[in-house]
Design an enzyme around this catalytic site. Sequence first.
Site, PDB file in Angstrom:
ATOM      1  N   THR A   1      56.785  43.057  -9.269  1.00 15.61           N
ATOM      2  CA  THR A   1      55.821  41.967  -9.397  1.00 15.61           C
ATOM      3  C   THR A   1      56.354  40.679  -8.759  1.00 15.61           C
ATOM      4  O   THR A   1      57.574  40.454  -8.731  1.00 15.61           O
ATOM      5  CB  THR A   1      55.521  41.715 -10.891  1.00 15.61           C
ATOM      6  OG1 THR A   1      54.839  40.470 -11.032  1.00 15.61           O
ATOM      7  CG2 THR A   1      56.783  41.654 -11.730  1.00 15.61           C
ATOM      8  N   ASP A   2      55.419  39.825  -8.336  1.00 14.80           N
ATOM      9  CA  ASP A   2      55.835  38.517  -7.801  1.00 14.80           C
ATOM     10  C   ASP A   2      56.432  37.617  -8.888  1.00 14.80           C
ATOM     11  O   ASP A   2      57.070  36.606  -8.575  1.00 14.80           O
ATOM     12  CB  ASP A   2      54.658  37.812  -7.108  1.00 14.80           C
ATOM     13  CG  ASP A   2      53.491  37.497  -8.034  1.00 14.80           C
ATOM     14  OD1 ASP A   2      53.504  37.923  -9.204  1.00 14.80           O
ATOM     15  OD2 ASP A   2      52.542  36.820  -7.573  1.00 14.80           O
ATOM     16  N   GLU A   3      56.234  38.010 -10.168  1.00 14.23           N
ATOM     17  CA  GLU A   3      56.766  37.150 -11.251  1.00 14.23           C
ATOM     18  C   GLU A   3      58.284  37.088 -11.250  1.00 14.23           C
ATOM     19  O   GLU A   3      58.871  36.215 -11.890  1.00 14.23           O
ATOM     20  CB  GLU A   3      56.256  37.630 -12.616  1.00 14.23           C
ATOM     21  CG  GLU A   3      54.768  37.475 -12.743  1.00 14.23           C
ATOM     22  CD  GLU A   3      54.270  37.356 -14.180  1.00 14.23           C
ATOM     23  OE1 GLU A   3      55.053  37.089 -15.087  1.00 14.23           O
ATOM     24  OE2 GLU A   3      53.051  37.534 -14.359  1.00 14.23           O
TER      25      GLU A   3
ATOM     26  N   LYS B   1      61.463  42.982 -15.473  1.00 15.13           N
ATOM     27  CA  LYS B   1      61.073  43.557 -14.183  1.00 15.13           C
ATOM     28  C   LYS B   1      62.135  43.245 -13.118  1.00 15.13           C
ATOM     29  O   LYS B   1      62.454  44.082 -12.282  1.00 15.13           O
ATOM     30  CB  LYS B   1      59.712  43.006 -13.735  1.00 15.13           C
ATOM     31  CG  LYS B   1      58.525  43.460 -14.572  1.00 15.13           C
ATOM     32  CD  LYS B   1      58.242  44.947 -14.506  1.00 15.13           C
ATOM     33  CE  LYS B   1      57.695  45.408 -13.168  1.00 15.13           C
ATOM     34  NZ  LYS B   1      57.341  46.850 -13.183  1.00 15.13           N
TER      35      LYS B   1
ATOM     36  N   TYR C   1      59.193  39.286 -19.902  1.00 12.87           N
ATOM     37  CA  TYR C   1      58.575  40.315 -19.036  1.00 12.87           C
ATOM     38  C   TYR C   1      59.150  40.246 -17.628  1.00 12.87           C
ATOM     39  O   TYR C   1      59.634  41.249 -17.087  1.00 12.87           O
ATOM     40  CB  TYR C   1      57.045  40.129 -18.988  1.00 12.87           C
ATOM     41  CG  TYR C   1      56.398  40.845 -17.820  1.00 12.87           C
ATOM     42  CD1 TYR C   1      56.355  42.235 -17.772  1.00 12.87           C
ATOM     43  CD2 TYR C   1      55.854  40.132 -16.747  1.00 12.87           C
ATOM     44  CE1 TYR C   1      55.788  42.897 -16.688  1.00 12.87           C
ATOM     45  CE2 TYR C   1      55.288  40.788 -15.666  1.00 12.87           C
ATOM     46  CZ  TYR C   1      55.252  42.172 -15.631  1.00 12.87           C
ATOM     47  OH  TYR C   1      54.702  42.828 -14.550  1.00 12.87           O
TER      48      TYR C   1
HETATM   49  P1  NAD Z   1      49.173  48.385 -17.694  1.00 13.52           P
HETATM   50  O1  NAD Z   1      49.796  47.755 -18.885  1.00 13.52           O
HETATM   51  O2  NAD Z   1      47.697  48.410 -17.548  1.00 13.52           O
HETATM   52  O3  NAD Z   1      49.662  49.907 -17.582  1.00 13.52           O
HETATM   53  C1  NAD Z   1      50.977  50.316 -17.886  1.00 13.52           C
HETATM   54  C2  NAD Z   1      50.946  51.809 -18.165  1.00 13.52           C
HETATM   55  O4  NAD Z   1      52.296  52.248 -18.431  1.00 13.52           O
HETATM   56  C3  NAD Z   1      50.113  52.183 -19.402  1.00 13.52           C
HETATM   57  O5  NAD Z   1      49.280  53.277 -19.095  1.00 13.52           O
HETATM   58  C4  NAD Z   1      51.151  52.571 -20.451  1.00 13.52           C
HETATM   59  O6  NAD Z   1      50.698  53.554 -21.359  1.00 13.52           O
HETATM   60  C5  NAD Z   1      52.270  53.115 -19.563  1.00 13.52           C
HETATM   61  N1  NAD Z   1      53.583  53.048 -20.220  1.00 13.52           N
HETATM   62  C6  NAD Z   1      54.120  51.999 -20.910  1.00 13.52           C
HETATM   63  N2  NAD Z   1      55.326  52.342 -21.378  1.00 13.52           N
HETATM   64  C7  NAD Z   1      55.577  53.612 -20.960  1.00 13.52           C
HETATM   65  C8  NAD Z   1      56.668  54.498 -21.110  1.00 13.52           C
HETATM   66  N3  NAD Z   1      57.760  54.160 -21.812  1.00 13.52           N
HETATM   67  N4  NAD Z   1      56.593  55.723 -20.553  1.00 13.52           N
HETATM   68  C9  NAD Z   1      55.481  56.110 -19.858  1.00 13.52           C
HETATM   69  N5  NAD Z   1      54.415  55.307 -19.695  1.00 13.52           N
HETATM   70  C10 NAD Z   1      54.456  54.073 -20.227  1.00 13.52           C
HETATM   71  O7  NAD Z   1      49.867  47.692 -16.448  1.00 13.52           O
HETATM   72  P2  NAD Z   1      49.374  47.474 -14.945  1.00 13.52           P
HETATM   73  O8  NAD Z   1      48.774  46.141 -14.838  1.00 13.52           O
HETATM   74  O9  NAD Z   1      48.621  48.669 -14.498  1.00 13.52           O
HETATM   75  O10 NAD Z   1      50.782  47.416 -14.200  1.00 13.52           O
HETATM   76  C11 NAD Z   1      51.363  48.573 -13.610  1.00 13.52           C
HETATM   77  C12 NAD Z   1      52.642  48.160 -12.886  1.00 13.52           C
HETATM   78  O11 NAD Z   1      52.348  47.193 -11.895  1.00 13.52           O
HETATM   79  C13 NAD Z   1      53.663  47.499 -13.826  1.00 13.52           C
HETATM   80  O12 NAD Z   1      54.942  47.956 -13.455  1.00 13.52           O
HETATM   81  C14 NAD Z   1      53.513  46.005 -13.547  1.00 13.52           C
HETATM   82  O13 NAD Z   1      54.716  45.332 -13.771  1.00 13.52           O
HETATM   83  C15 NAD Z   1      53.136  46.022 -12.069  1.00 13.52           C
HETATM   84  N6  NAD Z   1      52.327  44.881 -11.594  1.00 13.52           N
HETATM   85  C16 NAD Z   1      51.162  44.529 -12.226  1.00 13.52           C
HETATM   86  C17 NAD Z   1      50.373  43.496 -11.694  1.00 13.52           C
HETATM   87  C18 NAD Z   1      49.071  43.082 -12.338  1.00 13.52           C
HETATM   88  O14 NAD Z   1      48.484  42.090 -11.912  1.00 13.52           O
HETATM   89  N7  NAD Z   1      48.554  43.788 -13.313  1.00 13.52           N
HETATM   90  C19 NAD Z   1      50.791  42.842 -10.529  1.00 13.52           C
HETATM   91  C20 NAD Z   1      51.986  43.224  -9.925  1.00 13.52           C
HETATM   92  C21 NAD Z   1      52.740  44.253 -10.457  1.00 13.52           C
HETATM   93  O1  DAU Z   2      51.647  38.213 -10.881  1.00 10.75           O
HETATM   94  C1  DAU Z   2      51.665  39.540 -11.308  1.00 10.75           C
HETATM   95  C2  DAU Z   2      51.563  39.596 -12.809  1.00 10.75           C
HETATM   96  O2  DAU Z   2      50.240  39.214 -13.157  1.00 10.75           O
HETATM   97  C3  DAU Z   2      51.889  40.972 -13.366  1.00 10.75           C
HETATM   98  O3  DAU Z   2      53.239  41.268 -13.109  1.00 10.75           O
HETATM   99  C4  DAU Z   2      51.635  41.012 -14.885  1.00 10.75           C
HETATM  100  O4  DAU Z   2      51.848  42.315 -15.393  1.00 10.75           O
HETATM  101  C5  DAU Z   2      50.202  40.600 -15.134  1.00 10.75           C
HETATM  102  O5  DAU Z   2      49.950  40.581 -16.520  1.00 10.75           O
HETATM  103  C6  DAU Z   2      49.922  39.230 -14.514  1.00 10.75           C
HETATM  104  O6  DAU Z   2      50.622  38.187 -15.213  1.00 10.75           O
HETATM  105  P1  DAU Z   2      49.905  36.784 -15.591  1.00 10.75           P
HETATM  106  O7  DAU Z   2      50.629  36.190 -16.714  1.00 10.75           O
HETATM  107  O8  DAU Z   2      49.689  35.966 -14.375  1.00 10.75           O
HETATM  108  O9  DAU Z   2      48.457  37.367 -16.037  1.00 10.75           O
HETATM  109  P2  DAU Z   2      47.486  37.041 -17.263  1.00 10.75           P
HETATM  110  O10 DAU Z   2      46.231  37.796 -17.015  1.00 10.75           O
HETATM  111  O11 DAU Z   2      48.162  37.217 -18.571  1.00 10.75           O
HETATM  112  O12 DAU Z   2      47.209  35.492 -17.075  1.00 10.75           O
HETATM  113  C7  DAU Z   2      46.658  34.972 -15.882  1.00 10.75           C
HETATM  114  C8  DAU Z   2      46.579  33.454 -16.015  1.00 10.75           C
HETATM  115  O13 DAU Z   2      45.586  33.139 -17.011  1.00 10.75           O
HETATM  116  C9  DAU Z   2      47.874  32.817 -16.506  1.00 10.75           C
HETATM  117  O14 DAU Z   2      48.041  31.562 -15.883  1.00 10.75           O
HETATM  118  C10 DAU Z   2      47.653  32.638 -18.004  1.00 10.75           C
HETATM  119  C11 DAU Z   2      46.164  32.385 -18.088  1.00 10.75           C
HETATM  120  N1  DAU Z   2      45.512  32.848 -19.322  1.00 10.75           N
HETATM  121  C12 DAU Z   2      45.695  34.127 -19.724  1.00 10.75           C
HETATM  122  C13 DAU Z   2      45.102  34.611 -20.871  1.00 10.75           C
HETATM  123  C14 DAU Z   2      45.335  36.034 -21.327  1.00 10.75           C
HETATM  124  C15 DAU Z   2      44.675  31.996 -20.040  1.00 10.75           C
HETATM  125  O15 DAU Z   2      44.479  30.821 -19.670  1.00 10.75           O
HETATM  126  N2  DAU Z   2      44.067  32.455 -21.181  1.00 10.75           N
HETATM  127  C16 DAU Z   2      44.262  33.732 -21.638  1.00 10.75           C
HETATM  128  O16 DAU Z   2      43.689  34.089 -22.688  1.00 10.75           O
END
Ligand code: NAD
Ligand code: DAU
Length: 339
Positions: A125-127, A157, A153
């Site tokens: 992730t970019d985080e 990562k 988190y």
């Molecule tokens: P998500 O939380 O929707 O899905 C995570 C999945 O992993 C779930 O299905 C969960 O059951 C499974 N999981 C959790 N713990 C596990 C374990 N111990 N063994 C097997 N499975 C397990 O998350 P997402 O948003 O789909 O993210 C997927 C990947 O992409 C993550 O690695 C996250 O860090 C990365 N990522 C997410 C975003 C975003 O914006 N959502 C952006 C960049 C990177």
């Molecule tokens: O950048 C990639 C990341 O993006 C992934 O690695 C993470 O798994 C994913 O959860 C996401 O992280 P963020 O913290 O950016 O996403 P989130 O949806 O939690 O929040 C997006 C923005 O919205 C953030 O600035 C916080 C704000 N927010 C979020 C929630 C849940 C609110 O203002 N109100 C809310 O209720």
Amino acid sequence: MKILITGAAGFIGSNFMYYEMQKHPQDDYYALDKLTYAGNIKNLDGLKDHDNFHFLKMDIGDTEGIDALFAKERFDIVINFAAETHVDRSIADPSLFLKTNILGTANLMDAALKYGVKRYHQVSTDEVYGDLPLGRKDLFFTEESPIRTSSPYSASKASADLLVMAYMRTYGLPASISRCSNNYGPYQFPEKFIPLIINNARHDRPLPIYGTGVNVRDWLYVDDHSEAIDLIVRKGKEGSLYNVGGHNEKTNIEIAKIVLKELGKSEALITFVADRKGHDLRYAIDPRKITTELGWKPKTKFADGIKKTIKWYIDNSKWLDDVVSGEYQNYYARMYEGR
Ligand code: NAD
Ligand code: DAU
């Protein structure tokens, strides 16, 4: 080829499964997931009748189980999406994040090394880069930006990424890493901002906006992320790291207004609540490396992607109703009541 996809029942993992199985139907797919609160087997319903689809309910941290699986199946490619992913949950309790995201990754890589996997890909992730200041539109995250994490988190990562690099250099693991910006699209669990506000808006409930809503995220439609991973795994150089993002920066308040307008709801639903601790200000990816080396460019414009996404949640209100029943209600009360 035999491909193992972990975290396949989550948001990005399930979207990737549909993308990849459609693009490369000749391959054999093993979808592994622990089915935590964020994983939903129903997300994969459209694939379950395919002969080349196999589902395994398993924890990536299960040493014996993972070893036995790799010994039996001899995967060519492993793509690790599995993780604990919600920043707010990591702030409330970091321990599971360390276990799954760090130790789980190491466990998968041990098996990948032992059984000769040809490519291990870590979905990061970019985080891991921390944040950029607001008002400095000239600054972006590049692959050379330092690791500078803010939340448990992102620290978990980043730790996993460092371990991947160590396994590459020390043991010669053939691996790659991608660091993507915020994704949006179907099947995202409504603890995350966009599906949470869509769900609240459809019930005329307040949209909780942290702080003053000026924080910026760089939003990418989930299929564009899937395409990037597909290219990296099949065409990207071994040992490489790619940032993935499409120059689509929006403040949270802008997102809330777009969603309300699309649903025909009043902006009076916008409610400012206490800020997230350590809240990152701005994420912005410089995607030049993946564009130059692999020809990747996002295909979905935000204006189209967000409409498509909102429509998906409204058309799939049964999916949304199911995932917000039960434990989600307790989670919501814990995070938002009296905030
Ligand atoms: P998500 O939380 O929707 O899905 C995570 C999945 O992993 C779930 O299905 C969960 O059951 C499974 N999981 C959790 N713990 C596990 C374990 N111990 N063994 C097997 N499975 C397990 O998350 P997402 O948003 O789909 O993210 C997927 C990947 O992409 C993550 O690695 C996250 O860090 C990365 N990522 C997410 C975003 C975003 O914006 N959502 C952006 C960049 C990177
Ligand atoms: O950048 C990639 C990341 O993006 C992934 O690695 C993470 O798994 C994913 O959860 C996401 O992280 P963020 O913290 O950016 O996403 P989130 O949806 O939690 O929040 C997006 C923005 O919205 C953030 O600035 C916080 C704000 N927010 C979020 C929630 C849940 C609110 O203002 N109100 C809310 O209720």
